[in-house]
Design an enzyme around this catalytic site. Structure first.
Site, PDB file in Angstrom:
ATOM      1  N   ASP A 100       0.831  -1.138  -0.050  1.00  0.00           N
ATOM      2  CA  ASP A 100      -0.051   0.002   0.042  1.00  0.00           C
ATOM      3  C   ASP A 100       0.900   1.150   0.073  1.00  0.00           C
ATOM      4  OD1 ASP A 100       1.041   0.023   2.579  1.00  0.00           O
ATOM      5  OD2 ASP A 100      -0.964  -0.881   3.389  1.00  0.00           O
ATOM      6  N   CYS A 145       7.352   2.108  -1.638  1.00  0.00           N
ATOM      7  CA  CYS A 145       7.789   0.771  -0.932  1.00  0.00           C
ATOM      8  C   CYS A 145       7.803  -0.240  -2.423  1.00  0.00           C
ATOM      9  CB  CYS A 145       6.952   0.155   0.071  1.00  0.00           C
ATOM     10  SG  CYS A 145       6.761   1.256   1.639  1.00  0.00           S
ATOM     11  N   CYS A 169       9.618  11.887   4.293  1.00  0.00           N
ATOM     12  CA  CYS A 169       9.041  10.753   3.569  1.00  0.00           C
ATOM     13  C   CYS A 169       8.258  11.328   2.556  1.00  0.00           C
ATOM     14  CB  CYS A 169       8.046   9.592   4.452  1.00  0.00           C
ATOM     15  SG  CYS A 169       7.774   8.429   3.554  1.00  0.00           S
ATOM     16  N   CYS A 212       5.919   9.654   0.833  1.00  0.00           N
ATOM     17  CA  CYS A 212       4.873   8.913   0.482  1.00  0.00           C
ATOM     18  C   CYS A 212       3.522   9.508  -0.233  1.00  0.00           C
ATOM     19  CB  CYS A 212       4.302   8.056   1.589  1.00  0.00           C
ATOM     20  SG  CYS A 212       5.585   6.968   2.180  1.00  0.00           S
ATOM     21  N   ASP A 225     -12.264   9.622 -38.460  1.00  0.00           N
ATOM     22  CA  ASP A 225     -12.217   8.824 -39.766  1.00  0.00           C
ATOM     23  C   ASP A 225     -13.723   8.716 -40.195  1.00  0.00           C
ATOM     24  OD1 ASP A 225     -11.433   7.116 -41.977  1.00  0.00           O
ATOM     25  OD2 ASP A 225     -12.378   5.473 -40.489  1.00  0.00           O
ATOM     26  N   THR A 264     -15.392   6.143 -42.428  1.00  0.00           N
ATOM     27  CA  THR A 264     -16.218   4.835 -42.605  1.00  0.00           C
ATOM     28  C   THR A 264     -15.736   3.952 -41.454  1.00  0.00           C
ATOM     29  OG1 THR A 264     -15.624   4.737 -45.057  1.00  0.00           O
ATOM     30  CG2 THR A 264     -16.404   2.760 -43.930  1.00  0.00           C
ATOM     31  N   ASP A 296       1.851  14.173   7.256  1.00  0.00           N
ATOM     32  CA  ASP A 296       2.469  13.067   6.507  1.00  0.00           C
ATOM     33  C   ASP A 296       1.140  12.211   6.067  1.00  0.00           C
ATOM     34  OD1 ASP A 296       4.689  11.460   4.691  1.00  0.00           O
ATOM     35  OD2 ASP A 296       3.511  10.065   6.091  1.00  0.00           O
TER      36      ASP A 296
END
Length: 672
Positions: A2, A6, A332, A334, A376, A378, A653
């Site tokens: 998670d 990491c 950190c 994260c 396009d 067709t 954090d």
């Protein structure tokens, strides 16, 4: 897994093992993809990853427990509450309670930090453990316990949000029923879904989901495909029409012939494309990764200077050390690292539910910024099923010309060749060999030693009389093909292709989104302008008589003028799809177009939804980055000024991490 940061270290650990030729971790899907040269490498990898807190689980096996370190969070929270109550009665006992809560809460973090020390000595777990121990040494018992508790709660919330995103990515497979009603002779038997094989006949009664991709053999029904096309209204399906596994039969009953095994059908393809998309990083994700790799060392150096060097010249050592510990928690990255992949994962999953299969986060990110739309004709703006209205012979009997054209078109996927073959059913065909198709020109084959072709009239030098006839027919809105032997015209074929019912509405919606549409076709100008008028396009927005090379040049020019999304379905569209800012292929089209494109569209109606989803994703990504960087920057400043301490730092954090994850989850339910 998670934590996006990491995931990077797990990937590095896998790549460093002998016997592993390549390794790639998809944080969004929680999967590790390996190319191994030695069968023992997988066992060795499991031995290396287990101390880091990870176990290898075979693909398809889902974890059933609640994600995240919730038992440790509950234990730490309980001890923290108990310590608070003890403090009211006996302050000294409360102090021991806070210390015990901090140490027990830090234990799983310390174990993970030690296990991954070689790969990442400055993991968030290591930084929290250091900050906790430092706080205990400085006598901040309660604050140490609160820091650990808040971090564990943040990890639980983060794990939960990541788990929800992953379930959304792989939720399409849950649409398939567990059992199916298979016909064996004249009997109907209920069998497990895995027992179905291509060629089986299955009965799908009203109110049941289709067990596998198939073709209707008998019956008529209203079929709902909203779960993977975004279309709320059921579509009528009858004999000869294709239905997808997982769609719901609302009214009526169908007898189907299974075309693909249930786990190899369209839903499985959608999941596979979504998963592959998450392996391709967007430009914003690469920039954030590069920034985060420099951010952590920079803040760690600042913490070292603030707590170890600055007190030698000014201030008190305990106060500076306390502030340095708070800086460790802010170091950190994260929240920043997860800000883009979390949003992209949710966006790709939502796109799959809306009938848009993005092959990479970059395509999803870029689509919202384009200013032009090239389509396009067709098969994209029209049904792609032209009907042969009549044949005008040019020195050859009509029946003979029709048979010769059908022989040339045998095995060719071009819509005009298919229309000729359908009209020529029952006629004896001459023997033809060495079939070949030339994009933008036509189809050719060798018949009785001579090359015969069914070609676009505009690609040849025609006699004045024939050129006038071709111009007159094109002015009436017909699509034309000329049957030639060598350079001698043999017959003129007149086709008509109806525009898609939703095409005009989609183009109007695209205009409201601020994009300028262009119709690109190899057909004559008169036929192209007639279709353009029917779709509400002006003459300046229609480009006719385009070869594949001319399409490519036009798309490249539009790309330089603000970006262009190209929508196509044919082989001749592939170069332009690959060159466009974002190439989108209609899933009913050719495999070549799908491979060249950046995304697939279940239907043309999905196009405006894809653009709005991309713009919503861009807003969410910028919000996530602002949250991650803003909160970090704010608490970095307040920590240095001495206004905030440890627990606000961990809130900065984990709070940013949770806010970023929850903000990304909004994409899963976005109404676009």
């Amino acid at each position: 897994m998670d934590c996006a940061d990491c995931a990077r270290h797990v990937e590095e650990a896998a790549r460093s093992l002998p016997g592993v030729a390549a390794a790639q971790v998809s944080f969004a899907s929680g999967k590790l993809f390996l190319v191994v040269e030695n069968p023992q490498a997988e066992k060795e990898l499991e031995r290396v990853l287990r101390p880091m807190g990870y176990r290898l689980r075979p693909e398809g096996l889902r974890a059933r427990r609640f994600p995240g370190p919730w038992p440790w969070a509950l234990l730490t929270g309980g001890l923290l509450a108990l310590a608070f109550l003890l403090t009211q009665a006996k302050p000294q006992w409360g102090t021991y309670g806070y210390a015990l809560a901090a140490l027990l809460g830090a234990f799983p973090l310390a174990r993970r930090a030690l296990a991954g020390l070689r790969q990442n000595p400055f993991s968030m777990q290591a930084l929290v453990v250091l900050a906790t121990l430092g706080a205990l040494i400085l006598g901040a018992w309660a604050e140490a316990a609160v820091v650990v508790f808040l971090f564990l709660v943040g990890e639980v919330l983060e794990a939960y949000s990541v788990d929800r995103s992953r379930k959304a990515i792989f939720a399409l497979a849950s649409l398939l029923p567990r059992r199916a009603l298979r016909l064996e002779g004249e009997e109907v038997r209920e069998v497990p879904l895995g027992a179905l094989r291509p060629g089986d006949r299955v009965r799908v009664p009203q109110g049941e989901r289709v067990p596998a991709d198939g073709v209707v053999l008998e019956g008529e029904a209203e079929v709902e495909e909203a779960a993977f096309t975004g279309e709320p209204l059921p579509q009528r399906r009858g004999v000869g029409e294709r239905v997808y596994g997982g769609s719901l039969v609302v009214t009526g009953s169908l007898l189907l012939r299974v075309e693909k095994a249930p786990l190899e059908g369209f839903l499985a393809q959608m999941e596979r494309l979504a998963e592959e998309a998450l392996l391709r990083k967007s430009q914003m994700e690469r920039l954030v990764d590069a920034f985060s790799r420099r951010y952590t060392p920079a803040v760690l150096l600042l913490a070292l200077f603030w707590g170890g060097v600055l007190p030698l010249f000014v201030g008190e050592f305990p106060r500076h050390l306390y502030q340095a510990l708070a800086l460790l928690l802010i170091a950190c990255p994260c929240a920043l690292v997860v800000s883009v992949p979390a949003a992209v994962a949710a966006g790709v999953a939502r796109g799959a539910r809306l009938g848009v299969l993005f092959k990479g986060g970059g395509a999803l990110e870029r689509l919202g910024g384009v200013r032009h739309l090239a389509l396009d004709k067709t098969g994209t703006l029209t049904l792609g099923e032209p009907r042969l209205l009549r044949v005008e012979p040019l020195g050859l009997p009509e029946a003979e010309a029709l048979a010769l054209a059908a022989a040339v078109g045998v095995g060719m996927s071009h819509p005009l060749a298919r229309a000729v073959r359908e009209r020529a059913q029952g006629l004896p065909l001459p023997e033809a060999r060495a079939h070949r198709g030339v994009p933008g020109l036509g189809v050719f084959a060798q018949v009785e030693g001579e090359e015969v072709g069914l070609v676009r009239p505009g690609a040849l030098d025609l006699s004045p009389e024939l050129a006038r006839r071709v111009a007159a027919l094109e002015a009436e809105g017909y699509s034309l093909a000329l049957l030639v032997k060598g350079e001698r015209p043999l017959a003129l074929f007149l086709f008509a292709d109806a525009p898609r019912l939703e095409a005009r509405e989609v183009l109007e919606e695209v205009r409201r989104l601020g994009l300028k549409p262009f119709l690109l076709t190899g057909d004559g100008e008169a036929a192209a302008l007639a279709l353009g008028r029917a779709l509400g396009l002006g003459p300046e927005e229609v480009r006719a008589r385009l070869t594949p090379e001319a399409k490519l040049e036009l798309v490249a020019a539009l790309d330089r003028e603000g970006g262009v999304a190209m929508v196509g379905d044919g082989v001749n569209d592939a170069p332009a799809l690959a060159r466009a800012t974002v190439g989108l292929a209609v899933l009913e089209g050719t495999e070549v177009a799908l491979k060249a494109a950046d995304a697939g569209l279940m239907s043309l109606r999905a196009l405006p939804r894809a653009i709005r989803l991309s713009r919503f994703l861009r807003r969410v990504v910028f919000q996530n980055i602002a949250l991650a960087v803003g909160l970090k920057g704010l608490f970095l400043l307040t920590t240095l000024l001495g206004l905030t301490g440890l627990w606000p730092a961990v809130l900065a954090d984990n709070g940013a991490l949770v806010l970023v994850s929850l903000n990304s989850l909004r994409l899963l339910w976005a109404r676009v």
